[in-house]
Design an enzyme around this catalytic site. Structure first.
Site, short mmCIF file in Angstrom:
data_model
loop_
_atom_site.label_atom_id
_atom_site.label_comp_id
_atom_site.label_asym_id
_atom_site.label_seq_id
_atom_site.Cartn_x
_atom_site.Cartn_y
_atom_site.Cartn_z
N ASN A 1 0.83 -1.20 0.00
CA ASN A 1 0.00 0.00 0.00
C ASN A 1 0.87 1.25 0.00
O ASN A 1 1.69 1.42 0.92
CB ASN A 1 -0.87 -0.01 1.26
CG ASN A 1 -1.75 1.23 1.38
OD1 ASN A 1 -2.53 1.53 0.48
ND2 ASN A 1 -1.61 1.96 2.49
N GLU A 2 0.72 2.09 -1.02
CA GLU A 2 1.33 3.43 -1.02
C GLU A 2 2.83 3.44 -0.72
O GLU A 2 3.32 4.35 -0.05
CB GLU A 2 0.60 4.35 -0.02
CG GLU A 2 -0.85 4.55 -0.35
CD GLU A 2 -1.48 5.77 0.33
OE1 GLU A 2 -0.80 6.44 1.13
OE2 GLU A 2 -2.65 6.05 0.03
N GLU B 1 -9.37 3.32 -1.51
CA GLU B 1 -9.80 4.25 -0.46
C GLU B 1 -10.47 5.40 -1.19
O GLU B 1 -9.91 5.93 -2.14
CB GLU B 1 -8.60 4.84 0.32
CG GLU B 1 -7.84 3.87 1.20
CD GLU B 1 -6.62 4.53 1.89
OE1 GLU B 1 -6.42 5.76 1.79
OE2 GLU B 1 -5.86 3.77 2.52
#
Ligand SMILES: *[C@@H]1O[C@H](CO)[C@@H](O)[C@H](O)[C@H]1NC(C)=O
Ligand SMILES: *[C@@H]1O[C@H](CO)[C@@H](O)[C@H](O)[C@H]1NC(C)=O
Ligand SMILES: *[C@@H]1O[C@H](CO)[C@@H](O)[C@H](O)[C@H]1NC(C)=O
Ligand SMILES: *[C@@H]1O[C@H](CO)[C@@H](O)[C@H](O)[C@H]1NC(C)=O
Ligand SMILES: *[C@@H]1O[C@H](CO)[C@@H](O)[C@H](O)[C@H]1NC(C)=O
Length: 485
Positions: free
Chosen positions: A154-155, A257
């Site tokens: 993630n990210e 998200e």
């Protein structure tokens, strides 16, 4: 014929799993499908991290917690949750079965605060101890049909100068898919969840789906996107431009998200667009950030210290939005094509990955686990793996990715900054990136941000000090491998 207690019990276990409500989801072209009914599947979900980003909790290991929250998931009308971190040594059976009974799939990030690819020192963080953690997490969840997919990370890339971590993340994607195949586990889709960095978001989605090695390509791509705020619209939010730009993408895209909180309570008008045919030919739904109210103020419900739930107005608005918007009929404009994307060009200060350089090689001791299995899960108490695994020292995992990159760029000094510690401060610090997201700090709110290993000793760049001969041979090696492939 003699019946033992064990065989009766295992018969009951088989019967129970045969009664599981949900069928596995599979990927074809750029969409998700129910593997039995064949109907297209759209993610209608929420991100689930009670306790917040800074407080590691595994919500799926507590029957009390998940039983309490599943009632609210059902009321919201969702079909998927995303969980950012679990304790891979815990028992998740009860929660996974209750989710299944409620018609809810899980997207699981395989990382924890102690086990992840570090954006500031990706090479050192990619090691056998780390992969053991990832493989053991796969083992803990692979038997549940309602695992929709895994996020390998993630990210990790959270601005223009952390892109050199990308090959390591892609190596993890490859390793996870390789492990599931080698261990005869269900081929659960593996994806990456990206921060919304306007400078290189297109390069990111291309990169993770490019190249001839099908195993290294993601099966799904999540975008953390906060561009729709308040009473926005399909065009004002810029959703329309993303749909246009990604229209030829050959893997399922979804919002991993969303739910900008600049205007509160959040009206959730984007639900109508996300599940309309304006978008469903390119996107497959999304996950609202986030179920519980935490410090960053994105909750749909508040959880009191005694565990009592209070629905916020956001909860009511989201529930009404989901109830009033149905999925498009038929395939919603999905495409079957699943040809690879073109690998993005290297561009200094934007996308510092050489498209010809290939991926880091799986450490030898990790390769052995393909045959032997991952062994016992290490849980959450082990020392962090981001600082390296001394047992790996003599293998290929120490191959330095950067020199090849530098050689290919034709500028041995330009990437000197590349391996310096690019991520400073906490995971929330990416607000300063040139993210186009309307909420600047939105990009790194999630828990267990795998790139969030900070304060690592800054690795002195070896690139600038490399003799020309090494650079030339890296270039030759890179060229040779292209010819061989
Ligand atoms: C972290 O979560 C646990 C369990 O939900 C809770 O008891 C604890 O107070 C939380 N800690 C912080 C700092 O929020
Ligand atoms: C958003 O739209 C709703 C419904 O049209 C309206 O009641 C509300 O005042 C608007 N909010 C803002 C901030 O414009
Ligand atoms: C998508 O593919 C079509 C047909 O090859 C092409 O005409 C179009 O320009 C492509 N669109 C984008 C955004 O790449
Ligand atoms: C669909 O796209 C059209 C054209 O941009 C726009 O006018 C309309 O509001 C959009 N509808 C939804 C539900 O997003
Ligand atoms: C990385 O990029 C950000 C802007 O996105 C900049 O503020 C920062 O100084 C850069 N760091 C390095 C080490 O180049």
């Amino acid at each position: 014929m003699k019946f033992s207690i064990t065989s009766v019990l295992s018969f009951m276990a088989l019967a129970a799993s045969a009664n599981a409500a949900l069928n596995p989801i599979e990927v074809k072209g750029n969409a998700f499908y129910d593997s039995v009914s064949g109907s297209r599947f759209y993610i209608r979900g929420v991100d689930y991290l009670p306790g917040g980003a800074s407080n590691f909790t595994d919500p799926l290991s507590s029957s009390d917690t998940c039983t309490r929250d599943i009632e609210y998931f059902k009321e919201l009308g969702i079909n998927t949750i995303r969980v950012y971190s679990v304790d891979n040594s815990a028992d998740h059976k009860d929660c996974m079965e209750k989710l299944d009974d409620a018609g809810i799939y899980l997207i699981l990030d395989v990382n924890t605060p102690k086990n992840s690819i570090s954006r500031s020192d990706p090479q050192v963080s990619y090691n056998t101890a780390y992969l053991q953690h990832v493989f053991a997490t796969i083992d803990a969840f692979a038997s549940y049909d309602n695992v929709l997919g895994f996020f390998a990370a993630n990210e990790v890339i959270n601005n223009e100068n952390t892109t050199q971590a990308a090959p390591y993340v892609k190596a993890v994607v490859r390793d996870m898919k390789t492990y599931m195949a080698a261990q005869n586990l269900r081929a659960i889709p593996v994806g990456y969840s990206a921060a919304d960095i306007s400078a290189n978001r297109y390069q990111q989605i291309q990169y993770f789906n490019c190249g001839d090695d099908e195993t290294a390509r993601i099966d799904m791509f999540g975008m953390n996107d906060y561009s729709w705020c308040g009473n926005s619209s399909y065009t004002v939010s810029g959703y329309d431009q993303k749909v246009e730009q990604y229209s030829n993408y050959t893997r399922p895209l979804f919002l991993s998200e969303f739910g900008c909180n600049k205007v509160e309570p959040r009206p959730f008008g984007e639900i109508e667009s996300i599940y309309s045919t304006n978008m469903t030919g390119v996107f497959s739904g999304g996950l609202v950030y986030e179920y519980s109210e935490e410090e960053n103020n994105y909750g749909l419900v508040s959880i009191s210290s005694s565990g009592t739930i209070t629905e916020k107005q956001d909860f009511v608005n989201l529930k009404n939005a989901f109830a009033s918007v149905s999925d498009p009929s038929g395939d919603g404009g999905a495409k079957d094509d699943d040809s690879p994307a073109v690998c993005p060009e290297m561009e200094e200060g934007v996308w510092e990955v050489n498209p010809l350089a290939g991926l880091p090689v799986m450490p030898e001791r990790a390769s052995a686990m393909l045959v032997s299995g991952a062994g016992d899960p290490s849980g959450t108490n082990e020392p962090p793996t981001q600082y390296g695994d001394s047992g790996d020292q003599s293998d290929d995992s120490n191959w330095d990715y950067s020199p090849t990159t530098a050689a290919a760029s034709g500028s041995s000094t330009s990437s000197g900054s590349s391996s310096s510690s690019a991520s400073s401060g906490s995971s929330a610090s990416s607000g300063s990136s040139s993210s186009s997201s309307a909420s600047g700090s939105a990009t790194s709110k999630s828990a267990a941000n795998p790139g969030a290993v900070n304060n690592l000793p800054s690795m002195t760049s070896s690139v600038v000090m490399l003799p020309l001969a090494v650079i030339v041979s890296s270039l030759l090696f890179g060229f040779a491998s292209v010819v061989v492939v």
